[in-house]
Write a protein that holds these residues in place. Structure first.
Motif, PDB file in Angstrom:
ATOM      1  N   GLU A 115      48.189  39.816  29.697  1.00 15.56           N
ATOM      2  CA  GLU A 115      48.914  40.682  28.759  1.00 15.56           C
ATOM      3  C   GLU A 115      49.570  41.848  29.488  1.00 15.56           C
ATOM      4  OE1 GLU A 115      45.646  38.671  26.370  1.00 15.56           O
ATOM      5  OE2 GLU A 115      45.896  39.493  28.388  1.00 15.56           O
ATOM      6  N   THR A 164      36.597  48.266  32.787  1.00 16.08           N
ATOM      7  CA  THR A 164      37.898  48.656  32.222  1.00 16.08           C
ATOM      8  C   THR A 164      38.362  49.984  32.790  1.00 16.08           C
ATOM      9  OG1 THR A 164      36.773  49.666  30.334  1.00 16.08           O
ATOM     10  CG2 THR A 164      37.525  47.395  30.087  1.00 16.08           C
ATOM     11  N   PRO A 167      44.248  51.703  32.544  1.00 20.54           N
ATOM     12  CA  PRO A 167      44.613  52.181  31.202  1.00 20.54           C
ATOM     13  C   PRO A 167      45.409  51.195  30.354  1.00 20.54           C
ATOM     14  CG  PRO A 167      46.156  53.061  32.794  1.00 20.54           C
ATOM     15  CD  PRO A 167      45.154  52.258  33.588  1.00 20.54           C
ATOM     16  N   PHE A 168      44.955  49.947  30.278  1.00 25.08           N
ATOM     17  CA  PHE A 168      45.704  48.959  29.493  1.00 25.08           C
ATOM     18  C   PHE A 168      44.869  48.355  28.367  1.00 25.08           C
ATOM     19  CE2 PHE A 168      47.573  48.605  33.870  1.00 25.08           C
ATOM     20  CZ  PHE A 168      48.799  49.174  33.572  1.00 25.08           C
ATOM     21  N   GLY A 169      43.793  49.011  27.974  1.00 28.54           N
ATOM     22  CA  GLY A 169      42.884  48.428  27.010  1.00 28.54           C
ATOM     23  C   GLY A 169      43.521  48.046  25.698  1.00 28.54           C
ATOM     24  N   ARG A 170      44.524  48.805  25.262  1.00 32.40           N
ATOM     25  CA  ARG A 170      45.150  48.525  23.966  1.00 32.40           C
ATOM     26  C   ARG A 170      45.883  47.191  23.942  1.00 32.40           C
ATOM     27  NH1 ARG A 170      50.522  49.349  24.432  1.00 32.40           N
ATOM     28  NH2 ARG A 170      51.239  50.506  26.255  1.00 32.40           N
ATOM     29  N   LEU A 171      46.142  46.616  25.116  1.00 26.78           N
ATOM     30  CA  LEU A 171      46.878  45.350  25.176  1.00 26.78           C
ATOM     31  C   LEU A 171      45.999  44.136  24.895  1.00 26.78           C
ATOM     32  CD1 LEU A 171      49.006  45.985  28.405  1.00 26.78           C
ATOM     33  CD2 LEU A 171      49.731  46.268  26.024  1.00 26.78           C
ATOM     34  N   ALA A 173      42.809  41.909  23.015  1.00 27.24           N
ATOM     35  CA  ALA A 173      42.103  41.705  21.749  1.00 27.24           C
ATOM     36  C   ALA A 173      40.610  41.481  21.937  1.00 27.24           C
ATOM     37  CB  ALA A 173      42.706  40.508  21.008  1.00 27.24           C
ATOM     38  N   SER A 181      42.020  39.265  30.703  1.00 25.61           N
ATOM     39  CA  SER A 181      40.965  39.078  29.706  1.00 25.61           C
ATOM     40  C   SER A 181      39.987  37.997  30.151  1.00 25.61           C
ATOM     41  CB  SER A 181      41.572  38.694  28.358  1.00 25.61           C
ATOM     42  OG  SER A 181      42.119  37.387  28.408  1.00 25.61           O
TER      43      SER A 181
END
Length: 226
Positions: A115, A164, A167-171, A173, A181
């Protein structure tokens, strides 16, 4: 003759990132070969044909006082896992097939795409900094990893991470290591084994438990789940 192990780093990294693993593999009785390759300047196909295939073919052919290798193993990080998967599957011209018993431990491979690659491949300066392979590692059906199908041609084990630090955690699910992932790392069929461990994407190759599990898989074709 100790079994040779080719170690391939991830996108934007260097062979130095794989040196702790190489030292551990040597202590475990293997013959490690760290491959410092131009990950930011070549496509996956070029990396298979120009970087990986000649090295594997040379090990299998022997010569210069070396016996031909009975099998060739791999330890990879991130992009390196996609390169080995493409090579083992015969997706591109590779020469000799891998002998039976050849194994690969793939650390945080984006087998289902990333992602983060989706987000960065159209944003400056990332394509120019990270090169053509970035654009091939998306989650779309036409991306290189998703077009490869099941893992074949090699006994492969995958170690995914859940740290983690990036800083891409929002990408994502679900669980991830900051760049890939868990679902993507374990995506293809044909895996001999797969486990999840705590390290992040950028540090997974330095974890003592990851190193221990890598040696275990290369020896037995299975991770130690005890």
């Amino acid at each position: 003759m100790p079994d040779p192990v080719l170690l391939l780093h991830g996108l934007g990294r260097t062979g130095l990132s794989m040196m702790p693993l190489a030292r551990a593999l040597r202590r475990a009785g293997f013959s490690p070969h760290v491959v410092d390759y131009p990950s930011r300047r070549r496509t996956v196909q070029a990396l298979v044909e120009i970087v990986l295939a000649p090295r594997v073919n040379a090990l299998l052919a022997g010569g210069a006082g070396r016996e031909p290798a009975a099998r060739v193993h791999f330890v990879t990080h991130s992009l390196g896992g996609v390169v080995v998967r493409a090579f083992a599957a015969g997706r591109y011209d590779r020469g000799r097939p891998l002998p039976e018993g050849s194994r690969a431990v793939m650390l945080a491979p984006p087998h289902g795409g990333s992602e983060v690659a989706d987000a960065l491949r159209a944003r400056r300066p990332f394509p120019s900094v990270l090169g053509p392979a970035l654009g091939q590692l998306g989650t779309d059906a036409a991306s290189v990893p998703n077009a490869l199908g099941d893992v074949r041609g090699i006994e492969a084990g995958v170690i995914a991470g859940t740290g983690t630090r990036l800083p891409f955690g929002r990408l994502f699910a679900g669980p991830h290591d900051g760049l890939v992932s868990v679902a993507s790392a374990h995506a293809p069929g044909g895996l001999a084994d797969a486990i999840v461990l705590p390290p992040s994407h950028s540090t997974i190759m330095w974890s003592s438990e990851v190193i221990r599990q890598t040696v275990q898989f290369l020896r037995a074709g299975r991770f130690d789940l005890a």
